[in-house]
Scaffold this motif. Structure first.
Motif, mmCIF file in Angstrom:
data_model
loop_
_atom_site.group_PDB
_atom_site.id
_atom_site.type_symbol
_atom_site.label_atom_id
_atom_site.label_comp_id
_atom_site.label_asym_id
_atom_site.label_seq_id
_atom_site.Cartn_x
_atom_site.Cartn_y
_atom_site.Cartn_z
ATOM 1 N N ASN A 187 21.318 61.396 72.978
ATOM 2 C CA ASN A 187 20.508 62.439 72.342
ATOM 3 C C ASN A 187 21.315 63.647 71.905
ATOM 4 O O ASN A 187 20.822 64.464 71.132
ATOM 5 C CB ASN A 187 19.402 62.915 73.298
ATOM 6 N N ASN A 188 22.518 63.806 72.438
ATOM 7 C CA ASN A 188 23.303 64.997 72.175
ATOM 8 C C ASN A 188 24.776 64.650 72.067
ATOM 9 O O ASN A 188 25.147 63.485 72.065
ATOM 10 C CB ASN A 188 23.062 66.032 73.290
ATOM 11 N N THR A 189 25.595 65.689 71.997
ATOM 12 C CA THR A 189 27.050 65.530 71.893
ATOM 13 C C THR A 189 27.706 66.056 73.166
ATOM 14 O O THR A 189 27.073 66.749 73.973
ATOM 15 C CB THR A 189 27.588 66.334 70.697
ATOM 16 N N ILE A 190 28.978 65.767 73.313
ATOM 17 C CA ILE A 190 29.740 66.306 74.436
ATOM 18 C C ILE A 190 29.725 67.830 74.371
ATOM 19 O O ILE A 190 29.541 68.511 75.395
ATOM 20 C CB ILE A 190 31.178 65.748 74.434
ATOM 21 N N HIS A 191 29.877 68.375 73.183
ATOM 22 C CA HIS A 191 29.847 69.821 72.962
ATOM 23 C C HIS A 191 28.546 70.414 73.533
ATOM 24 O O HIS A 191 28.576 71.416 74.253
ATOM 25 C CB HIS A 191 29.955 70.083 71.457
ATOM 26 N N TRP A 192 27.426 69.781 73.236
ATOM 27 C CA TRP A 192 26.136 70.264 73.733
ATOM 28 C C TRP A 192 26.098 70.207 75.264
ATOM 29 O O TRP A 192 25.646 71.163 75.909
ATOM 30 C CB TRP A 192 24.979 69.440 73.156
ATOM 31 N N VAL B 23 35.896 78.035 73.776
ATOM 32 C CA VAL B 23 35.194 79.240 74.237
ATOM 33 C C VAL B 23 34.306 78.894 75.422
ATOM 34 O O VAL B 23 34.292 79.598 76.441
ATOM 35 C CB VAL B 23 34.372 79.884 73.093
ATOM 36 N N LEU B 24 33.569 77.801 75.321
ATOM 37 C CA LEU B 24 32.694 77.384 76.421
ATOM 38 C C LEU B 24 33.504 77.084 77.676
ATOM 39 O O LEU B 24 33.098 77.435 78.793
ATOM 40 C CB LEU B 24 31.872 76.155 76.014
ATOM 41 N N THR B 25 34.660 76.463 77.508
ATOM 42 C CA THR B 25 35.516 76.141 78.652
ATOM 43 C C THR B 25 36.005 77.417 79.331
ATOM 44 O O THR B 25 36.005 77.513 80.564
ATOM 45 C CB THR B 25 36.700 75.261 78.208
ATOM 46 N N SER B 26 36.386 78.397 78.552
ATOM 47 C CA SER B 26 36.801 79.688 79.125
ATOM 48 C C SER B 26 35.645 80.332 79.881
ATOM 49 O O SER B 26 35.840 80.900 80.961
ATOM 50 C CB SER B 26 37.271 80.640 78.023
ATOM 51 N N GLN B 27 34.449 80.219 79.333
ATOM 52 C CA GLN B 27 33.276 80.792 79.988
ATOM 53 C C GLN B 27 32.931 80.040 81.272
ATOM 54 O O GLN B 27 32.484 80.644 82.244
ATOM 55 C CB GLN B 27 32.091 80.811 79.022
ATOM 56 N N LEU B 28 33.168 78.731 81.293
ATOM 57 C CA LEU B 28 32.961 77.956 82.522
ATOM 58 C C LEU B 28 33.909 78.438 83.615
ATOM 59 O O LEU B 28 33.518 78.564 84.783
ATOM 60 C CB LEU B 28 33.197 76.462 82.265
ATOM 61 N N LYS B 29 35.152 78.714 83.249
ATOM 62 C CA LYS B 29 36.143 79.193 84.219
ATOM 63 C C LYS B 29 35.761 80.578 84.744
ATOM 64 O O LYS B 29 35.836 80.833 85.953
ATOM 65 C CB LYS B 29 37.528 79.231 83.581
ATOM 66 N N GLU B 30 35.325 81.447 83.852
ATOM 67 C CA GLU B 30 34.925 82.796 84.252
ATOM 68 C C GLU B 30 33.680 82.731 85.132
ATOM 69 O O GLU B 30 33.569 83.447 86.129
ATOM 70 C CB GLU B 30 34.665 83.652 83.000
ATOM 71 N N GLN B 31 32.776 81.835 84.785
ATOM 72 C CA GLN B 31 31.553 81.687 85.569
ATOM 73 C C GLN B 31 31.871 81.209 86.987
ATOM 74 O O GLN B 31 31.259 81.664 87.951
ATOM 75 C CB GLN B 31 30.601 80.706 84.871
ATOM 76 N N LEU B 32 32.836 80.317 87.117
ATOM 77 C CA LEU B 32 33.231 79.844 88.440
ATOM 78 C C LEU B 32 33.702 81.007 89.308
ATOM 79 O O LEU B 32 33.362 81.080 90.494
ATOM 80 C CB LEU B 32 34.312 78.770 88.344
ATOM 81 N N LYS B 33 34.460 81.923 88.730
ATOM 82 C CA LYS B 33 34.906 83.101 89.493
ATOM 83 C C LYS B 33 33.699 83.873 90.018
ATOM 84 O O LYS B 33 33.680 84.294 91.178
ATOM 85 C CB LYS B 33 35.772 84.011 88.615
ATOM 86 N N ARG B 34 32.682 84.054 89.175
ATOM 87 C CA ARG B 34 31.476 84.775 89.607
ATOM 88 C C ARG B 34 30.682 83.972 90.633
ATOM 89 O O ARG B 34 30.107 84.534 91.562
ATOM 90 C CB ARG B 34 30.600 85.126 88.400
ATOM 91 N N MET B 35 30.663 82.663 90.479
ATOM 92 C CA MET B 35 29.961 81.809 91.442
ATOM 93 C C MET B 35 30.577 81.945 92.831
ATOM 94 O O MET B 35 29.866 81.974 93.836
ATOM 95 C CB MET B 35 30.001 80.345 90.970
ATOM 96 N N LYS B 36 31.901 82.046 92.868
ATOM 97 C CA LYS B 36 32.600 82.149 94.145
ATOM 98 C C LYS B 36 32.375 83.502 94.814
ATOM 99 O O LYS B 36 32.680 83.669 95.995
ATOM 100 C CB LYS B 36 34.090 81.873 93.936
ATOM 101 N N GLU B 37 31.823 84.466 94.078
ATOM 102 C CA GLU B 37 31.520 85.786 94.628
ATOM 103 C C GLU B 37 30.093 85.878 95.171
ATOM 104 O O GLU B 37 29.697 86.918 95.694
ATOM 105 C CB GLU B 37 31.737 86.858 93.560
ATOM 106 N N ILE B 38 29.325 84.815 95.049
ATOM 107 C CA ILE B 38 27.960 84.809 95.585
ATOM 108 C C ILE B 38 28.054 85.013 97.095
ATOM 109 O O ILE B 38 28.859 84.366 97.767
ATOM 110 C CB ILE B 38 27.244 83.485 95.241
#
Length: 155
Positions: free
Chosen positions: A36-41, A90-105
């Protein structure tokens, strides 16, 4: 138990990113027959869903552009994309940045009861665990799609 959840968070996201970075340029936007979608999605969907579940996107966090809901929320598809669509890098960079924030929970927040159960989850920690489960499901789709696309290229 909380350390196990944080370890799983790191493992899941690191493995997801490793697999995304292994996708050859040019195949992320191919939608193979039967999908139904792409890898990008899928990459954008995992990012957006995790942001929504863990940080209250789009109402409580501004770490992602508001249009990500229109691009990557459940029920959306690349065929309907309009306007600015972030690249896989860009999405990959945001995934990495999000992981940093996740680890601060905070560990304490994991035991916080939700106002209402969501998808059978009753605490924030259970919801985080569900987000990791969701991420792994989409990793499986990405791996399958990559294999189908690469196989079709060799025929």
């Amino acid at each position: 138990m909380s350390q196990l959840l944080f370890n799983n968070m790191e493992l899941t996201r690191s493995f997801f990113i490793k697999n995304v970075e292994a996708v050859e340029e040019g195949i992320a936007d191919i939608q193979p027959e039967g999908f139904n979608n792409t890898i990008h999605w899928h990459i954008g969907h995992v990012l957006t869903t995790a942001e929504n579940i863990m940080f209250g996107f789009p109402k409580k966090t501004s770490h992602l552009p508001a249009n990500y809901m229109e691009l990557f929320a459940r029920g959306t598809k690349p065929a309907d994309w309009q306007g600015d669509v972030p690249s896989v890098s860009v999405l990959t960079s945001q995934l990495k940045e999000q992981l940093k924030r996740m680890k601060e929970i905070s560990v304490e927040s994991l035991n916080v009861k939700l106002k209402e159960p969501f998808l059978g989850q009753e605490t924030f920690g259970e919801l985080v665990n569900f987000a990791l489960f969701h991420e792994n499901l989409h990793l499986g789709h990405i791996q399958a799609m990559k294999r189908v696309i690469e196989t079709a290229k060799t025929k």
